[in-house]
Design an enzyme around this catalytic site. Structure first.
Site, PDB file in Angstrom:
ATOM      1  N   TYR A  31      -0.509   7.983  15.546  1.00  0.00           N
ATOM      2  CA  TYR A  31       0.571   7.279  15.398  1.00  0.00           C
ATOM      3  C   TYR A  31       1.661   6.503  16.605  1.00  0.00           C
ATOM      4  CZ  TYR A  31       5.424   5.612  14.116  1.00  0.00           C
ATOM      5  OH  TYR A  31       6.435   5.172  14.284  1.00  0.00           O
ATOM      6  N   LYS A  41       1.901   2.992  18.601  1.00  0.00           N
ATOM      7  CA  LYS A  41       2.722   2.541  18.845  1.00  0.00           C
ATOM      8  C   LYS A  41       3.067   1.751  20.133  1.00  0.00           C
ATOM      9  CE  LYS A  41       5.342   1.806  14.664  1.00  0.00           C
ATOM     10  NZ  LYS A  41       5.771   0.063  14.376  1.00  0.00           N
ATOM     11  N   PHE A  84      13.501   6.786  16.391  1.00  0.00           N
ATOM     12  CA  PHE A  84      12.677   7.781  15.103  1.00  0.00           C
ATOM     13  C   PHE A  84      12.597   7.829  14.163  1.00  0.00           C
ATOM     14  CE2 PHE A  84       9.880  11.408  16.680  1.00  0.00           C
ATOM     15  CZ  PHE A  84       9.626  12.356  15.657  1.00  0.00           C
ATOM     16  N   ASN A  85      14.105   9.151  13.403  1.00  0.00           N
ATOM     17  CA  ASN A  85      13.182   9.251  12.108  1.00  0.00           C
ATOM     18  C   ASN A  85      14.553   8.147  11.384  1.00  0.00           C
ATOM     19  OD1 ASN A  85      12.212  11.145  13.125  1.00  0.00           O
ATOM     20  ND2 ASN A  85      12.548  12.528  11.446  1.00  0.00           N
ATOM     21  N   SER A 100       8.253   2.835  18.409  1.00  0.00           N
ATOM     22  CA  SER A 100       8.750   5.047  18.397  1.00  0.00           C
ATOM     23  C   SER A 100       9.555   5.598  19.449  1.00  0.00           C
ATOM     24  CB  SER A 100       8.173   5.055  16.877  1.00  0.00           C
ATOM     25  OG  SER A 100       8.074   6.400  17.171  1.00  0.00           O
ATOM     26  N   ASN A 144       7.159  12.329   5.291  1.00  0.00           N
ATOM     27  CA  ASN A 144       9.054  12.423   6.264  1.00  0.00           C
ATOM     28  C   ASN A 144       9.550  13.260   5.557  1.00  0.00           C
ATOM     29  OD1 ASN A 144       7.517  10.384   7.460  1.00  0.00           O
ATOM     30  ND2 ASN A 144       8.329   8.728   7.351  1.00  0.00           N
ATOM     31  N   PHE A 188       7.074  -5.022  11.289  1.00  0.00           N
ATOM     32  CA  PHE A 188       7.573  -3.483  10.831  1.00  0.00           C
ATOM     33  C   PHE A 188       6.216  -3.121   9.925  1.00  0.00           C
ATOM     34  CE2 PHE A 188      11.667  -4.610   9.510  1.00  0.00           C
ATOM     35  CZ  PHE A 188      13.088  -3.978  10.543  1.00  0.00           C
ATOM     36  N   LYS A 201       2.359   5.258  10.006  1.00  0.00           N
ATOM     37  CA  LYS A 201       3.469   5.471  10.192  1.00  0.00           C
ATOM     38  C   LYS A 201       3.857   7.122  10.525  1.00  0.00           C
ATOM     39  CE  LYS A 201       7.360   5.897   6.661  1.00  0.00           C
ATOM     40  NZ  LYS A 201       8.388   5.231   6.302  1.00  0.00           N
ATOM     41  N   SER A 217       0.631  -1.272  -0.140  1.00  0.00           N
ATOM     42  CA  SER A 217      -0.036   0.511  -0.087  1.00  0.00           C
ATOM     43  C   SER A 217       0.446   1.200   0.455  1.00  0.00           C
ATOM     44  CB  SER A 217      -0.306  -0.239   1.370  1.00  0.00           C
ATOM     45  OG  SER A 217      -0.052  -0.119   2.591  1.00  0.00           O
TER      46      SER A 217
END
Length: 340
Positions: A151, A155, A180-181, A127, A201, A83, A87, A37
């Site tokens: 979000y 989590k 985090f990133n 996260s 992002n 995973f 997000k 997706s």
């Protein structure tokens, strides 16, 4: 003995695909479940090419119990790295029910399948956003959860559900990795971040602006209580995050309860600092506009990675400049993303 077989949910995604390479290079067998997706099957082709090994791939939604059961029945799964999830902080405030349905519902369905098929190892992609605003200091695993958006709350809910499942089924061993990133790409430039659908992002925006697919970056908030007024985050190279997930499987089972560990650099980088670094990597200025804050955001979020360094010897060594160079290399080699 045969090599362990790992099911990677969301294995065609950004972190998932890099983790598949890491696992294959360390002789694990890999089975991927991804509904594509927000990801491309082209990422899995790149994984096979980089690793020089094959993997099994199934297109399915984790909430489809029958499809998930077929995957577990067909393959002898020894462990799962989970995973698959939505997000994006901003998007989660617009479609919160979708986030709870996909993130929480998918996790519950996965745990049911694991219990039914006697699969006892789980590594959960969590996260650092669970902590909420860091308040200007790196956050440790002992800090309380204060999620500020759907979000992050999804989590946090998933972690609690996993903890409850482990208490009920003590044969299960679960580790949640909070980061985090993720940023960067495989140093070869053959595997990287190519999200399908709306971009949420900052690094993919920078990549597409640098290649000419977009015009300008929107910086959400210039009045945060940070040195330059823009939000500060802990950016971690995706290859090192992938290594962290593989190391989680290499460890002996953690015993009863859910083990929580941070993956981070311990160094915060502001949005404007990231823009400057990416401009240096691609050799051009990145135009941007500072706009209002985004719902659900916080000023600063940086992880203290001391515990994982002490227990596993994991330490992030690649800086933001390296992340930007690797991300730009992937984008330059894939100006339109992966081929369909």
């Amino acid at each position: 003995m045969s090599a362990p077989t790992v099911l990677v949910t969301g294995g065609a995604g950004f972190i998932g695909s890099h983790t598949c390479v890491e696992l294959l290079e360390h002789r694990y067998e890999v089975v991927v479940v991804d509904d594509h997706s927000t990801s491309s099957p082209g990422a899995l082709a790149a994984v096979r090419d980089l690793a020089g090994r094959d993997l099994a791939a199934h297109r399915a939604d984790l909430r489809d119990a029958a499809a998930l059961d077929r995957v577990f029945t067909r393959h002898r799964i020894d462990a799962v790295i989970h995973f698959a999830a939505r997000k994006a902080v901003g998007e989660s405030t617009l479609i919160p029910l979708d986030y709870y349905d996909i993130n929480v519902g998918g996790t519950v369905a996965l745990l049911r399948a694991m219990v039914a098929h006697d699969v006892r190892r789980l590594v959960f992609s969590s996260s650092c956003s669970i902590y909420g605003d860091g308040g200007g200091r790196p956050l440790t695993e002992a800090d309380p959860a204060r999620p500020t958006n759907p979000y992050a709350r999804s989590k946090w809910m998933c972690e609690q559900i996993i903890a409850d499942a482990v208490r009920r089924h003590p044969e299960l061993s679960a580790t949640a990795l909070r980061y985090f990133n993720p940023a960067g790409a495989h140093p070869s430039g053959r595997l990287g971040e190519d999200p399908r659908g709306p971009l949420n992002n900052v690094v993919p925006f920078l990549m597409q602006i640098a290649i000419g697919r977009r015009d300008r970056l929107r910086v959400f908030g210039g009045d945060w209580p940070t040195p330059d007024g823009t939000a500060v985050r802990d950016y971690v190279h995706v290859v090192e995050i992938a290594e962290g997930h593989r190391l989680a499987l290499d460890q002996p089972p953690s015993g009863p309860g859910l083990r929580v560990l941070n993956l981070g650099t311990g160094v915060g980088t502001s949005v404007l600092e990231l823009v400057t670094a990416f401009g240096a990597a691609c050799g051009r200025d990145i135009p941007y506009d500072v706009v209002g804050r985004r719902a659900g955001d916080v000023a600063e979020l940086v992880a203290d990675p001391g515990r994982v360094a002490a227990e596993w010897g994991w330490k992030a060594g690649r800086d933001v400049a390296a992340m930007c160079r690797d991300a730009w290399r992937f984008q330059r080699l894939h100006p339109d993303g992966y081929p369909d």
